[in-house]
Scaffold this motif. Structure first.
Motif, PDB file in Angstrom:
ATOM      1  N   ARG A   1       0.841  -1.201   0.000  1.00  0.00           N
ATOM      2  CA  ARG A   1       0.000   0.000   0.000  1.00  0.00           C
ATOM      3  C   ARG A   1       0.876   1.250   0.000  1.00  0.00           C
ATOM      4  NH1 ARG A   1      -3.080  -0.540   5.398  1.00  0.00           N
ATOM      5  NH2 ARG A   1      -0.904  -0.841   6.020  1.00  0.00           N
ATOM      6  N   ARG A   2       0.209   2.392  -0.167  1.00  0.00           N
ATOM      7  CA  ARG A   2       0.899   3.670  -0.073  1.00  0.00           C
ATOM      8  C   ARG A   2       0.141   4.553   0.918  1.00  0.00           C
ATOM      9  NH1 ARG A   2      -0.091   8.431  -3.992  1.00  0.00           N
ATOM     10  NH2 ARG A   2      -1.455   8.862  -2.236  1.00  0.00           N
ATOM     11  N   THR A   3       0.398   4.306   2.199  1.00  0.00           N
ATOM     12  CA  THR A   3      -0.304   5.021   3.249  1.00  0.00           C
ATOM     13  C   THR A   3       0.685   5.876   4.042  1.00  0.00           C
ATOM     14  OG1 THR A   3      -0.005   3.301   4.931  1.00  0.00           O
ATOM     15  CG2 THR A   3      -1.903   3.077   3.455  1.00  0.00           C
ATOM     16  N   LYS A   4       0.151   6.686   4.945  1.00  0.00           N
ATOM     17  CA  LYS A   4       1.005   7.479   5.823  1.00  0.00           C
ATOM     18  C   LYS A   4       1.889   6.582   6.679  1.00  0.00           C
ATOM     19  CE  LYS A   4      -2.243  11.351   6.163  1.00  0.00           C
ATOM     20  NZ  LYS A   4      -3.088  12.150   7.090  1.00  0.00           N
ATOM     21  N   LEU A   5       1.330   5.449   7.115  1.00  0.00           N
ATOM     22  CA  LEU A   5       2.096   4.537   7.960  1.00  0.00           C
ATOM     23  C   LEU A   5       3.259   3.919   7.190  1.00  0.00           C
ATOM     24  CD1 LEU A   5      -0.741   2.702   9.945  1.00  0.00           C
ATOM     25  CD2 LEU A   5       0.454   4.833  10.498  1.00  0.00           C
ATOM     26  N   ASP A   6       3.031   3.612   5.925  1.00  0.00           N
ATOM     27  CA  ASP A   6       4.107   3.063   5.098  1.00  0.00           C
ATOM     28  C   ASP A   6       5.228   4.081   4.930  1.00  0.00           C
ATOM     29  OD1 ASP A   6       2.979   0.461   4.381  1.00  0.00           O
ATOM     30  OD2 ASP A   6       1.488   1.611   3.275  1.00  0.00           O
ATOM     31  N   PHE A   7       4.859   5.336   4.681  1.00  0.00           N
ATOM     32  CA  PHE A   7       5.883   6.367   4.506  1.00  0.00           C
ATOM     33  C   PHE A   7       6.627   6.628   5.805  1.00  0.00           C
ATOM     34  CE2 PHE A   7       7.126  10.953   3.929  1.00  0.00           C
ATOM     35  CZ  PHE A   7       8.126  10.690   3.009  1.00  0.00           C
ATOM     36  N   ALA A   8       5.917   6.592   6.922  1.00  0.00           N
ATOM     37  CA  ALA A   8       6.573   6.773   8.217  1.00  0.00           C
ATOM     38  C   ALA A   8       7.605   5.680   8.457  1.00  0.00           C
ATOM     39  CB  ALA A   8       5.532   6.789   9.333  1.00  0.00           C
ATOM     40  N   ALA A   9       7.270   4.446   8.071  1.00  0.00           N
ATOM     41  CA  ALA A   9       8.215   3.340   8.227  1.00  0.00           C
ATOM     42  C   ALA A   9       9.449   3.552   7.345  1.00  0.00           C
ATOM     43  CB  ALA A   9       7.539   2.017   7.878  1.00  0.00           C
ATOM     44  N   VAL A  10       9.251   4.108   6.148  1.00  0.00           N
ATOM     45  CA  VAL A  10      10.376   4.419   5.260  1.00  0.00           C
ATOM     46  C   VAL A  10      11.291   5.461   5.901  1.00  0.00           C
ATOM     47  CG1 VAL A  10      10.979   5.530   3.069  1.00  0.00           C
ATOM     48  CG2 VAL A  10       9.199   3.777   3.134  1.00  0.00           C
ATOM     49  N   LEU A  11      10.694   6.469   6.538  1.00  0.00           N
ATOM     50  CA  LEU A  11      11.492   7.510   7.195  1.00  0.00           C
ATOM     51  C   LEU A  11      12.295   6.952   8.366  1.00  0.00           C
ATOM     52  CD1 LEU A  11       8.946  10.471   7.224  1.00  0.00           C
ATOM     53  CD2 LEU A  11      10.833  10.078   5.627  1.00  0.00           C
ATOM     54  N   ARG A  12      11.696   6.048   9.131  1.00  0.00           N
ATOM     55  CA  ARG A  12      12.432   5.460  10.250  1.00  0.00           C
ATOM     56  C   ARG A  12      13.594   4.605   9.747  1.00  0.00           C
ATOM     57  NH1 ARG A  12       9.540   1.945  14.941  1.00  0.00           N
ATOM     58  NH2 ARG A  12       9.044   0.611  13.152  1.00  0.00           N
ATOM     59  N   ASP A  13      13.377   3.849   8.677  1.00  0.00           N
ATOM     60  CA  ASP A  13      14.478   3.085   8.088  1.00  0.00           C
ATOM     61  C   ASP A  13      15.587   4.020   7.603  1.00  0.00           C
ATOM     62  OD1 ASP A  13      13.215   0.711   8.571  1.00  0.00           O
ATOM     63  OD2 ASP A  13      12.574   0.372   6.491  1.00  0.00           O
ATOM     64  N   LEU A  14      15.181   5.153   7.038  1.00  0.00           N
ATOM     65  CA  LEU A  14      16.161   6.101   6.521  1.00  0.00           C
ATOM     66  C   LEU A  14      17.091   6.597   7.620  1.00  0.00           C
ATOM     67  CD1 LEU A  14      17.231   7.928   4.252  1.00  0.00           C
ATOM     68  CD2 LEU A  14      15.414   9.556   4.824  1.00  0.00           C
ATOM     69  N   THR A  15      16.528   6.977   8.757  1.00  0.00           N
ATOM     70  CA  THR A  15      17.348   7.528   9.838  1.00  0.00           C
ATOM     71  C   THR A  15      18.052   6.449  10.657  1.00  0.00           C
ATOM     72  OG1 THR A  15      15.428   7.586  11.321  1.00  0.00           O
ATOM     73  CG2 THR A  15      15.902   9.570  10.044  1.00  0.00           C
ATOM     74  N   ASP A  16      17.385   5.331  10.892  1.00  0.00           N
ATOM     75  CA  ASP A  16      17.915   4.346  11.834  1.00  0.00           C
ATOM     76  C   ASP A  16      18.703   3.216  11.168  1.00  0.00           C
ATOM     77  OD1 ASP A  16      16.467   5.918  13.513  1.00  0.00           O
ATOM     78  OD2 ASP A  16      15.175   4.341  14.302  1.00  0.00           O
ATOM     79  N   VAL A  17      18.361   2.872   9.922  1.00  0.00           N
ATOM     80  CA  VAL A  17      19.005   1.743   9.252  1.00  0.00           C
ATOM     81  C   VAL A  17      20.049   2.225   8.245  1.00  0.00           C
ATOM     82  CG1 VAL A  17      18.654  -0.273   7.774  1.00  0.00           C
ATOM     83  CG2 VAL A  17      16.970   0.289   9.555  1.00  0.00           C
ATOM     84  N   HIS A  18      19.656   3.157   7.391  1.00  0.00           N
ATOM     85  CA  HIS A  18      20.531   3.563   6.292  1.00  0.00           C
ATOM     86  C   HIS A  18      21.558   4.622   6.694  1.00  0.00           C
ATOM     87  CE1 HIS A  18      18.051   1.101   3.801  1.00  0.00           C
ATOM     88  NE2 HIS A  18      16.982   1.857   3.959  1.00  0.00           N
ATOM     89  N   PHE A  19      21.172   5.573   7.578  1.00  0.00           N
ATOM     90  CA  PHE A  19      22.095   6.636   7.973  1.00  0.00           C
ATOM     91  C   PHE A  19      22.063   6.845   9.492  1.00  0.00           C
ATOM     92  CE2 PHE A  19      21.095   7.471   3.552  1.00  0.00           C
ATOM     93  CZ  PHE A  19      22.356   7.704   3.013  1.00  0.00           C
ATOM     94  N   PRO A  20      22.377   5.800  10.251  1.00  0.00           N
ATOM     95  CA  PRO A  20      22.293   5.918  11.715  1.00  0.00           C
ATOM     96  C   PRO A  20      23.320   6.872  12.314  1.00  0.00           C
ATOM     97  CG  PRO A  20      23.328   3.835  11.101  1.00  0.00           C
ATOM     98  CD  PRO A  20      22.807   4.454   9.835  1.00  0.00           C
TER      99      PRO A  20
END
Length: 207
Positions: free
Chosen positions: A76-95
């Protein structure tokens, strides 16, 4: 426009990586007949009939000056999906980054408020505090370098029928792995000075 161009002109800073994000979709399509294999003088042939298996959503994240990108496939393309992408961005990809400088368009879900709809307030604030938002102008999505990566993905990986979400994920993961291994950065040449000359008609006129 000038705000985004200024971001692109900034030197590489490991403390402040610039990341562009964009979204797209891919329709899942299955064959109704087995394609005929290629033969001398004859390419691979597909039947014109196909079977739809739904649609998957794609989130593209790319750090253009670092030659890095990743794609997250969701149902899906929901607010929750985008929020999860943002958390991965900060915590997984660029911690290790102090701040991730984020470039995106003005889609209604592209806002820090989505974090508060997905996570408890303290967690939402922690992620939001590490993001610096920059928006492309309306009708100016060409300024988002993530669109260039989507164009490459479409041409090199998605220009054929893919039947399932699992197959789509596997193909995209292989594309991301191979493209990141090359590490080729995007050389963005359009500057603020260029904009003030070539797009002069967009600026107010002063007597």
């Amino acid at each position: 426009m000038e705000d985004v161009l200024t971001v692109y002109q900034a030197p590489v800073d490991d403390r402040r990586p610039v990341v562009c994000v964009d979204e797209s979709s891919k329709q899942l399509v299955a064959e109704t007949r087995i394609p005929q294999p290629p033969a001398p003088g004859q390419p691979l042939r597909y039947d014109y009939e196909y079977r739809r298996h739904g649609v998957c959503h794609l989130f593209m994240l790319t750090a253009p000056k670092r030659g890095w990108r990743t794609v997250k496939v969701t149902a899906r393309r929901t607010k929750l999906d985008f929020a999860a992408v943002l958390r991965d961005l900060t915590d997984v990809h660029f911690p290790q980054a102090e701040t991730v400088v984020l470039v995106c368009d003005n889609l209604n879900t592209h806002h820090p408020s989505v974090l508060y709809e997905a996570f408890p307030p303290a967690e939402a604030r922690r992620i939001a505090a590490r993001l610096e938002w920059h928006y492309t102008p309306k009708h100016g999505s060409w300024l988002n370098i993530a669109e260039l990566e989507f164009a490459a993905l479409a041409a090199q990986c998605l220009d054929r029928r893919i039947a399932s979400e699992a197959e789509l994920r596997a193909e995209i993961e292989a594309w991301v792995r191979d493209r990141n291994a090359l590490g080729t950065p995007v050389r963005w040449l359009f500057t603020t000075e260029d904009a003030r000359t070539k797009l002069l008609h967009l600026y107010p006129t002063f007597e």
